[in-house]
Scaffold this motif. Structure first.
Motif, mmCIF file in Angstrom:
data_model
loop_
_atom_site.group_PDB
_atom_site.id
_atom_site.type_symbol
_atom_site.label_atom_id
_atom_site.label_comp_id
_atom_site.label_asym_id
_atom_site.label_seq_id
_atom_site.Cartn_x
_atom_site.Cartn_y
_atom_site.Cartn_z
ATOM 1 N N PHE A 295 0.875 -1.165 0.000
ATOM 2 C CA PHE A 295 0.000 0.000 0.000
ATOM 3 C C PHE A 295 0.916 1.219 0.000
ATOM 4 C CE2 PHE A 295 -4.406 0.412 2.330
ATOM 5 C CZ PHE A 295 -4.964 0.864 1.162
ATOM 6 N N HIS B 149 0.543 5.099 0.783
ATOM 7 C CA HIS B 149 -0.225 6.289 1.157
ATOM 8 C C HIS B 149 0.637 7.507 0.859
ATOM 9 C CE1 HIS B 149 -3.225 3.761 3.015
ATOM 10 N NE2 HIS B 149 -3.925 4.820 3.388
ATOM 11 N N GLU C 40 -2.735 12.872 9.099
ATOM 12 C CA GLU C 40 -3.235 11.552 8.720
ATOM 13 C C GLU C 40 -4.526 11.682 7.911
ATOM 14 O OE1 GLU C 40 -2.497 8.040 9.128
ATOM 15 O OE2 GLU C 40 -0.551 9.004 9.117
ATOM 16 N N TRP C 41 -5.373 12.623 8.330
ATOM 17 C CA TRP C 41 -6.607 12.905 7.604
ATOM 18 C C TRP C 41 -6.600 14.392 7.245
ATOM 19 C CZ3 TRP C 41 -11.512 10.384 10.304
ATOM 20 C CH2 TRP C 41 -11.467 8.991 10.102
ATOM 21 N N HIS D 189 -7.194 10.401 -1.242
ATOM 22 C CA HIS D 189 -7.547 10.065 0.150
ATOM 23 C C HIS D 189 -8.726 10.939 0.563
ATOM 24 C CE1 HIS D 189 -6.628 9.027 4.472
ATOM 25 N NE2 HIS D 189 -6.457 7.863 3.872
ATOM 26 N N HIS D 190 -9.073 10.897 1.858
ATOM 27 C CA HIS D 190 -10.284 11.608 2.305
ATOM 28 C C HIS D 190 -10.233 13.122 2.046
ATOM 29 C CE1 HIS D 190 -10.673 7.780 4.121
ATOM 30 N NE2 HIS D 190 -10.151 8.054 5.304
ATOM 31 N N TYR E 149 -6.446 2.983 -4.711
ATOM 32 C CA TYR E 149 -7.306 3.285 -3.565
ATOM 33 C C TYR E 149 -7.994 4.584 -3.929
ATOM 34 C CZ TYR E 149 -8.128 5.364 1.137
ATOM 35 O OH TYR E 149 -8.659 5.976 2.245
ATOM 36 N N TRP F 152 -9.641 -0.312 -4.392
ATOM 37 C CA TRP F 152 -9.770 -0.394 -2.925
ATOM 38 C C TRP F 152 -10.650 0.732 -2.430
ATOM 39 C CZ3 TRP F 152 -8.847 0.614 2.260
ATOM 40 C CH2 TRP F 152 -8.390 -0.446 3.048
ATOM 41 N N ASP G 22 -12.324 2.470 0.667
ATOM 42 C CA ASP G 22 -12.301 2.632 2.108
ATOM 43 C C ASP G 22 -13.726 2.686 2.651
ATOM 44 O OD1 ASP G 22 -11.721 3.782 4.672
ATOM 45 O OD2 ASP G 22 -9.813 4.361 3.777
ATOM 46 N N ALA H 20 -14.497 4.330 5.349
ATOM 47 C CA ALA H 20 -14.707 5.579 6.093
ATOM 48 C C ALA H 20 -15.691 6.495 5.366
ATOM 49 C CB ALA H 20 -13.375 6.297 6.303
ATOM 50 N N GLU I 91 -6.609 -3.298 11.802
ATOM 51 C CA GLU I 91 -5.480 -2.701 11.065
ATOM 52 C C GLU I 91 -4.167 -2.981 11.783
ATOM 53 O OE1 GLU I 91 -6.771 1.360 10.489
ATOM 54 O OE2 GLU I 91 -7.820 0.811 8.643
ATOM 55 N N ASP J 153 -4.672 -5.384 6.217
ATOM 56 C CA ASP J 153 -3.899 -4.166 5.957
ATOM 57 C C ASP J 153 -3.288 -3.644 7.252
ATOM 58 O OD1 ASP J 153 -6.475 -3.439 6.875
ATOM 59 O OD2 ASP J 153 -6.282 -1.431 6.042
ATOM 60 N N TRP K 136 -0.414 6.015 8.578
ATOM 61 C CA TRP K 136 -0.537 5.546 7.187
ATOM 62 C C TRP K 136 0.276 6.417 6.244
ATOM 63 C CZ3 TRP K 136 -2.556 0.930 6.137
ATOM 64 C CH2 TRP K 136 -3.403 0.357 7.077
HETATM 65 C C1 FUL Z 1 -8.743 4.014 6.869
HETATM 66 C C2 FUL Z 1 -8.379 5.448 6.554
HETATM 67 O O1 FUL Z 1 -9.146 6.341 7.303
HETATM 68 C C3 FUL Z 1 -6.915 5.589 6.831
HETATM 69 O O2 FUL Z 1 -6.460 6.893 6.672
HETATM 70 C C4 FUL Z 1 -6.167 4.638 5.898
HETATM 71 O O3 FUL Z 1 -6.310 5.076 4.570
HETATM 72 C C5 FUL Z 1 -6.672 3.205 6.075
HETATM 73 C C6 FUL Z 1 -6.080 2.237 5.111
HETATM 74 O O4 FUL Z 1 -8.067 3.163 5.958
HETATM 75 O O5 FUL Z 1 -10.079 3.786 6.833
#
Ligand code: FUL
Length: 506
Positions: free
Chosen positions: A62, A64, A74-75, A113-114, A159, A198, A200, A202, A245, A308, A315
């Motif tokens: 992976f 990131h 991270e976010w 990412h988010h 992702y 992939w 997520d 979230a 995780e 993962d 990450w």
């Molecule tokens: C989570 C994400 O919120 C993290 O930042 C990361 O990407 C992880 C693999 O999945 O849900």
């Protein structure tokens, strides 16, 4: 019942070939099926060709990478200036080379990412590399990763976070779905073969405080159309999140799981080769597919686990974590508890602000590979005399998944006798079932002979694609593998007896 009978008859004629897209990775079960009938069906659910290819990868990486790499978060909030994204020495070939040399067979990049920042110059948002100083806005990280993977002959995946904290349409469902499908379309048409998508799980609030209701079916439909061989992972029907995780999966890991009752109709109607949905599950339960879990199932699905975990605490890359990279010993322990627990390991190795994998991370994955090479170098069972009360015991060390030991008639238990050429110290048992036929073994143990006594070295429940069992070292010449319980006839395609190169945590 009629359906069940037809299915069983069909199985007899389908043969044992995994190469054909056989559509046996999901099946409905008739309402009045007995427990024995359910077990018979479960024993014959098999992976699709794509799921089998993926399972054989064993270790995937992976990556990131994004605005968070530069903001030390991270976010990301989605409000960051795209100008922060400015790697000075970005070299995706360095990433792929290190991963490949570390034994990883596929790479997944966080295309978005988010925070909503896209690593490719998409037409559908301004929050992307095209507005960054990197390569004067002419760069495309996704392309560079895809090209490097394709050149190196390893798998390539993306992702794409459905949650988006930047996009003003997030939460405005149909409009955002349309944008999301446009992103998917760009990713799946402009970068050659994509092997895994992939998603997520979230799902938070967007910039306007609203949450999006995702149109998963439309997303899956788009992927099936543009990348029919890509697996849809996590929030998707092909690959399941293991539920943690930490890198430590579950010991009893079934790849055949019950479908949620509400999903029956759709699963039955739409095969996994088109649109599909995943079973409704609590992924964190200790056991998801044993007899008690599937006995009332109205359908079953091949839905294997992916584990993962990040090589660092976070990450994304943070300089302050340079000395917190997991050691090769720790990574080996994780390998045993992921790959060795019938799962694929997805290890995150985040590129740094230069756009390189940091030296400590590269060293750690190289170290893991060295430990694995050392352990797998000698299979002490490979020159053993093999006999059994079943069929074909000699095939279990021929390195071929499609040749296998099994029992006679309908026996659900059996023993393989293993006599080594000489006395040997071992502490690892590696077992593989022929999952092209199904996942069947429910309980096994390994015995060794000390004097006139047979003693237990190690034991386990499920096997699946791969099961590694560590045990206190035993020195012996005679061993026997006892399959105690199975769903129909058990199979063993490969067996290994190894010596650990180091003392691991377990
Ligand atoms: C989570 C994400 O919120 C993290 O930042 C990361 O990407 C992880 C693999 O999945 O849900």
């Amino acid at each position: 019942m009629q359906y069940l009978l037809l299915f069983t008859v069909a199985l007899l004629f389908c043969g044992l070939n995994c190469n054909a897209r056989n559509g046996k990775n999901h099946v409905k079960i008739s309402q009045n099926a007995t427990e024995a009938e359910v077990i018979r069906v479960a024993a014959n659910v098999t992976p699709s060709e794509e799921q089998l290819r993926w399972q054989k990868l064993e270790m995937t990486a992976f990556l990131h990478f994004g605005v968070n790499t530069f903001t030390d978060r991270e976010w990301g909030a989605g409000t960051e200036d795209p100008k922060v994204f400015n790697p000075t020495e970005l070299d995706t070939r360095q990433w792929v080379k290190a991963c490949k040399e570390g034994g990883f067979k596929q790479v997944i990049i966080t295309a978005k990412h988010h925070d909503g920042f896209c690593l490719w110059p998409t037409k559908y948002t301004e929050h992307s590399v095209k507005n960054s100083p990197w390569k004067a806005g002419k760069g495309d990280v996704v392309k560079e990763v895809a090209d490097a993977c394709h050149e190196a002959g390893i798998g390539f995946g993306v992702y794409l976070s459905p949650w988006d904290r930047n996009n003003s349409h997030y939460g405005d469902s149909p409009k955002y779905d349309e944008i999301f499908i446009n992103w998917l379309t760009e990713l799946l048409t402009n970068y050659g073969k994509v092997d895994e998508v992939w998603f997520d799980g979230a799902c938070g609030e967007g910039p306007n405080g609203k949450k999006q209701v995702y149109n998963w079916e439309a997303y899956y439909k788009c992927i099936r159309k543009l990348a029919p061989h890509a697996l849809i992972a996590i929030s998707g029907p092909d690959v399941r999140w293991v539920g943690t995780e930490s890198g430590y999966g579950r010991e009893s890991e079934w790849s055949v799981l019950p479908l949620g009752a509400a999903d029956q109709q759709k699963i039955g109607e739409a095969s996994q080769s088109s649109v599909n949905i995943a079973p409704t599950l609590d992924y964190q339960k200790e056991d998801l597919g044993s007899r008690s879990k599937i006995k009332d199932a109205k359908g079953l699905i091949w839905y294997p686990a992916e584990t993962d975990v990040s090589i660092r605490p976070g990450w994304f890359y943070h300089t302050k974590e340079d000395n917190e990279v997991k050691t090769p010993e720790k990574l080996l322990d994780i390998y045993f508890s992921s790959v060795g627990y019938n799962s694929v390991l997805l290890l995150n190795i985040p590129p740094d602000r230069r756009g390189l994998l940091q030296e400590n991370d590269v060293k750690a994955i190289k170290g893991l590979k060295e430990l694995l090479d050392k352990m797998y170098a000698v299979n002490y069972a490979s020159n053993a005399k093999l006999s059994s009360d079943g069929i074909n015991p000699k095939t279990i060390t021929d390195h071929q998944m499609t040749t296998f030991w099994t029992t006679k008639e309908e026996k659900e238990a059996g023993t393989i006798n293993i006599t080594l050429p000489q006395i040997q110290k071992v502490d690892v048992l590696c077992l593989q079932e022929n999952i092209c036929i199904g996942q069947r073994i429910e309980k096994f143990h390994l015995e060794y002979k000390e004097g006139e006594l047979w003693k237990i070295a190690g034991k386990g429940t499920t096997v699946g694609y791969k099961r590694l069992v560590r045990f206190a070292p035993v020195t012996a010449k005679e061993f026997r593998l006892v399959i105690e319980e199975s769903r129909l006839n058990p199979t063993i395609s490969e067996l290994g007896l190894y010596k650990l190169p180091i003392v691991t945590a377990k």
